[in-house]
Design a protein around this motif. Sequence first.
Motif, PDB file in Angstrom:
ATOM      1  N   HIS A  67     -18.235 -25.243   7.084  1.00 42.58           N
ATOM      2  CA  HIS A  67     -18.785 -25.337   8.439  1.00 42.58           C
ATOM      3  C   HIS A  67     -20.068 -24.125   8.937  1.00 42.58           C
ATOM      4  CE1 HIS A  67     -15.620 -27.731   9.769  1.00 42.58           C
ATOM      5  NE2 HIS A  67     -14.570 -27.285   9.108  1.00 42.58           N
ATOM      6  N   ARG A  68     -20.139 -22.979   7.992  1.00 45.65           N
ATOM      7  CA  ARG A  68     -21.228 -22.353   8.245  1.00 45.65           C
ATOM      8  C   ARG A  68     -22.336 -22.816   7.781  1.00 45.65           C
ATOM      9  NH1 ARG A  68     -20.832 -16.921   4.903  1.00 45.65           N
ATOM     10  NH2 ARG A  68     -19.228 -16.552   6.539  1.00 45.65           N
ATOM     11  N   ALA A  69     -22.252 -23.568   6.737  1.00 44.14           N
ATOM     12  CA  ALA A  69     -23.470 -24.233   6.263  1.00 44.14           C
ATOM     13  C   ALA A  69     -23.819 -25.492   7.205  1.00 44.14           C
ATOM     14  CB  ALA A  69     -23.280 -24.966   4.949  1.00 44.14           C
ATOM     15  N   ALA A  70     -22.944 -26.266   7.736  1.00 40.68           N
ATOM     16  CA  ALA A  70     -23.119 -27.194   8.866  1.00 40.68           C
ATOM     17  C   ALA A  70     -23.864 -26.559  10.051  1.00 40.68           C
ATOM     18  CB  ALA A  70     -21.896 -27.858   9.218  1.00 40.68           C
TER      19      ALA A  70
ATOM     20  N   ARG B 103     -22.624 -34.532   8.515  1.00 39.08           N
ATOM     21  CA  ARG B 103     -22.794 -35.867   7.771  1.00 39.08           C
ATOM     22  C   ARG B 103     -24.026 -35.640   6.790  1.00 39.08           C
ATOM     23  NH1 ARG B 103     -21.017 -38.210  12.568  1.00 39.08           N
ATOM     24  NH2 ARG B 103     -23.014 -38.392  13.602  1.00 39.08           N
ATOM     25  N   ALA B 104     -24.993 -34.770   7.309  1.00 36.77           N
ATOM     26  CA  ALA B 104     -26.271 -34.677   6.412  1.00 36.77           C
ATOM     27  C   ALA B 104     -25.874 -33.801   5.213  1.00 36.77           C
ATOM     28  CB  ALA B 104     -27.494 -34.150   7.238  1.00 36.77           C
ATOM     29  N   LEU B 105     -24.788 -32.825   5.634  1.00 36.41           N
ATOM     30  CA  LEU B 105     -24.554 -31.836   4.621  1.00 36.41           C
ATOM     31  C   LEU B 105     -23.613 -32.431   3.359  1.00 36.41           C
ATOM     32  CD1 LEU B 105     -24.676 -28.989   3.630  1.00 36.41           C
ATOM     33  CD2 LEU B 105     -22.689 -28.474   5.072  1.00 36.41           C
ATOM     34  N   ILE B 106     -22.833 -33.323   4.031  1.00 35.80           N
ATOM     35  CA  ILE B 106     -22.094 -34.244   2.909  1.00 35.80           C
ATOM     36  C   ILE B 106     -22.843 -35.093   2.086  1.00 35.80           C
ATOM     37  CG2 ILE B 106     -20.237 -36.017   2.783  1.00 35.80           C
ATOM     38  CD1 ILE B 106     -18.974 -34.808   5.220  1.00 35.80           C
TER      39      ILE B 106
ATOM     40  N   SER C 145     -27.911  -4.367  -0.354  1.00 34.14           N
ATOM     41  CA  SER C 145     -27.677  -6.053  -0.785  1.00 34.14           C
ATOM     42  C   SER C 145     -28.427  -7.033   0.165  1.00 34.14           C
ATOM     43  CB  SER C 145     -26.117  -6.502  -0.473  1.00 34.14           C
ATOM     44  OG  SER C 145     -26.080  -7.553  -0.302  1.00 34.14           O
ATOM     45  N   THR C 146     -28.587  -6.714   1.552  1.00 39.38           N
ATOM     46  CA  THR C 146     -29.357  -7.238   2.369  1.00 39.38           C
ATOM     47  C   THR C 146     -30.744  -7.348   2.086  1.00 39.38           C
ATOM     48  OG1 THR C 146     -27.766  -6.988   4.180  1.00 39.38           O
ATOM     49  CG2 THR C 146     -30.064  -7.575   4.751  1.00 39.38           C
ATOM     50  N   GLY C 147     -31.316  -6.166   1.544  1.00 38.05           N
ATOM     51  CA  GLY C 147     -32.715  -6.226   1.347  1.00 38.05           C
ATOM     52  C   GLY C 147     -33.062  -7.058  -0.094  1.00 38.05           C
ATOM     53  N   ALA C 148     -32.233  -6.922  -0.978  1.00 38.84           N
ATOM     54  CA  ALA C 148     -32.293  -7.844  -2.284  1.00 38.84           C
ATOM     55  C   ALA C 148     -32.406  -9.333  -1.596  1.00 38.84           C
ATOM     56  CB  ALA C 148     -31.267  -7.516  -3.111  1.00 38.84           C
ATOM     57  N   HIS C 149     -31.461  -9.779  -0.762  1.00 36.36           N
ATOM     58  CA  HIS C 149     -31.418 -10.975  -0.451  1.00 36.36           C
ATOM     59  C   HIS C 149     -32.856 -11.489   0.449  1.00 36.36           C
ATOM     60  CE1 HIS C 149     -27.401 -11.038  -1.108  1.00 36.36           C
ATOM     61  NE2 HIS C 149     -27.507 -12.475  -1.389  1.00 36.36           N
ATOM     62  N   VAL C 150     -33.327 -10.607   1.065  1.00 35.40           N
ATOM     63  CA  VAL C 150     -34.563 -10.760   1.822  1.00 35.40           C
ATOM     64  C   VAL C 150     -35.870 -11.103   0.725  1.00 35.40           C
ATOM     65  CG1 VAL C 150     -36.632  -9.932   3.184  1.00 35.40           C
ATOM     66  CG2 VAL C 150     -33.795  -9.725   4.055  1.00 35.40           C
ATOM     67  N   LEU C 151     -35.733 -10.054  -0.128  1.00 33.07           N
ATOM     68  CA  LEU C 151     -36.648  -9.966  -1.197  1.00 33.07           C
ATOM     69  C   LEU C 151     -36.667 -11.237  -2.187  1.00 33.07           C
ATOM     70  CD1 LEU C 151     -37.064  -6.436  -2.519  1.00 33.07           C
ATOM     71  CD2 LEU C 151     -38.696  -7.695  -1.093  1.00 33.07           C
ATOM     72  N   LEU C 152     -35.485 -11.894  -2.207  1.00 37.36           N
ATOM     73  CA  LEU C 152     -35.181 -13.065  -3.137  1.00 37.36           C
ATOM     74  C   LEU C 152     -35.454 -14.345  -2.013  1.00 37.36           C
ATOM     75  CD1 LEU C 152     -32.145 -12.134  -5.163  1.00 37.36           C
ATOM     76  CD2 LEU C 152     -34.734 -12.488  -5.997  1.00 37.36           C
ATOM     77  N   GLY C 153     -35.990 -14.342  -0.892  1.00 36.67           N
ATOM     78  CA  GLY C 153     -36.246 -15.303  -0.076  1.00 36.67           C
ATOM     79  C   GLY C 153     -34.927 -16.274   0.360  1.00 36.67           C
ATOM     80  N   LYS C 154     -33.667 -15.425   0.369  1.00 39.47           N
ATOM     81  CA  LYS C 154     -32.456 -15.968   0.762  1.00 39.47           C
ATOM     82  C   LYS C 154     -32.207 -15.938   2.224  1.00 39.47           C
ATOM     83  CE  LYS C 154     -30.539 -15.795  -3.838  1.00 39.47           C
ATOM     84  NZ  LYS C 154     -29.374 -15.739  -4.664  1.00 39.47           N
ATOM     85  N   VAL C 155     -32.971 -15.536   3.021  1.00 38.03           N
ATOM     86  CA  VAL C 155     -32.803 -15.056   4.501  1.00 38.03           C
ATOM     87  C   VAL C 155     -33.927 -15.727   5.286  1.00 38.03           C
ATOM     88  CG1 VAL C 155     -32.904 -13.322   6.194  1.00 38.03           C
ATOM     89  CG2 VAL C 155     -31.893 -12.876   3.870  1.00 38.03           C
ATOM     90  N   TRP C 156     -33.547 -16.498   6.225  1.00 43.44           N
ATOM     91  CA  TRP C 156     -34.286 -17.128   7.253  1.00 43.44           C
ATOM     92  C   TRP C 156     -34.065 -16.454   8.690  1.00 43.44           C
ATOM     93  CZ3 TRP C 156     -34.995 -23.126   8.182  1.00 43.44           C
ATOM     94  CH2 TRP C 156     -36.147 -23.292   8.910  1.00 43.44           C
ATOM     95  N   GLY C 157     -35.018 -16.014   9.299  1.00 43.54           N
ATOM     96  CA  GLY C 157     -34.740 -15.268  10.518  1.00 43.54           C
ATOM     97  C   GLY C 157     -33.511 -14.236  10.081  1.00 43.54           C
ATOM     98  N   ALA C 158     -32.498 -14.357  10.909  1.00 37.83           N
ATOM     99  CA  ALA C 158     -31.450 -13.440  10.943  1.00 37.83           C
ATOM    100  C   ALA C 158     -30.211 -14.084  10.086  1.00 37.83           C
ATOM    101  CB  ALA C 158     -30.999 -13.079  12.341  1.00 37.83           C
ATOM    102  N   ARG C 159     -30.699 -15.067   9.251  1.00 35.17           N
ATOM    103  CA  ARG C 159     -29.433 -15.975   8.581  1.00 35.17           C
ATOM    104  C   ARG C 159     -29.562 -16.033   7.126  1.00 35.17           C
ATOM    105  NH1 ARG C 159     -28.800 -17.868  13.286  1.00 35.17           N
ATOM    106  NH2 ARG C 159     -28.267 -19.729  13.961  1.00 35.17           N
ATOM    107  N   MET C 160     -28.387 -15.847   6.423  1.00 35.14           N
ATOM    108  CA  MET C 160     -28.485 -15.958   4.800  1.00 35.14           C
ATOM    109  C   MET C 160     -28.227 -17.508   4.534  1.00 35.14           C
ATOM    110  SD  MET C 160     -27.684 -12.928   2.720  1.00 35.14           S
ATOM    111  CE  MET C 160     -27.456 -11.178   3.257  1.00 35.14           C
ATOM    112  N   ILE C 161     -29.258 -18.034   4.129  1.00 36.16           N
ATOM    113  CA  ILE C 161     -29.229 -19.456   3.941  1.00 36.16           C
ATOM    114  C   ILE C 161     -28.784 -20.075   2.704  1.00 36.16           C
ATOM    115  CG2 ILE C 161     -30.840 -19.750   5.980  1.00 36.16           C
ATOM    116  CD1 ILE C 161     -33.157 -19.941   3.580  1.00 36.16           C
ATOM    117  N   ASP C 162     -28.691 -18.981   1.726  1.00 41.55           N
ATOM    118  CA  ASP C 162     -28.338 -19.443   0.278  1.00 41.55           C
ATOM    119  C   ASP C 162     -26.887 -19.393   0.174  1.00 41.55           C
ATOM    120  OD1 ASP C 162     -28.572 -20.183  -2.260  1.00 41.55           O
ATOM    121  OD2 ASP C 162     -28.816 -18.151  -3.062  1.00 41.55           O
ATOM    122  N   VAL C 163     -26.194 -20.582   0.779  1.00 42.07           N
ATOM    123  CA  VAL C 163     -24.806 -20.624   1.069  1.00 42.07           C
ATOM    124  C   VAL C 163     -24.256 -21.572  -0.071  1.00 42.07           C
ATOM    125  CG1 VAL C 163     -22.973 -21.203   2.384  1.00 42.07           C
ATOM    126  CG2 VAL C 163     -24.848 -20.025   3.361  1.00 42.07           C
TER     127      VAL C 163
END
Length: 130
Positions: free
Chosen positions: A95-98, A114-117, A68-86
């Motif tokens: 709160h995780r996204a903020a 505030r920016a997220l909202i 699953s982690t490898g698939a997310h990396v290949l799809l570009g949903k990871v930035w550094g050590a974070r899954m960013i497609d939330v």
Amino acid sequence: GGGTVLAVDVAVALAKGGKGGGRGVAGVAAASAAAAATNSPSPPSALLSLFAPRAAELAVKHILNGISTGAHVLLGKVWGARMIDVRVSNEKLFHRAARIVSEVAGVSAADAARALIRAIHEGRTELNND
């Protein structure tokens, strides 16, 4: 001796939430005492038979997490050590996204929230206007 086997089996049963493989703590203790009296399998093999199925489950879980982690990396949903497609669908994910926005943008948690909202509501407005 038998007392050690009994103590280990009771500890295993308690660690499993008092279920001892469906026999309960008393059932495990009785089975352990009977095994000690009849010179049945030694404690290591008895413990191995209790933990082997869990070890196999854990191995499968780790393999699937790696895929699953490898698939997310290949799809570009990871930035550094974070899954960013939330998908922000509940308070915990908000709160995780903020926190991600705060750390990546270098702003305070309040500014990130505030920016997220704003981004969420502006995104909804854009979707409704299309």
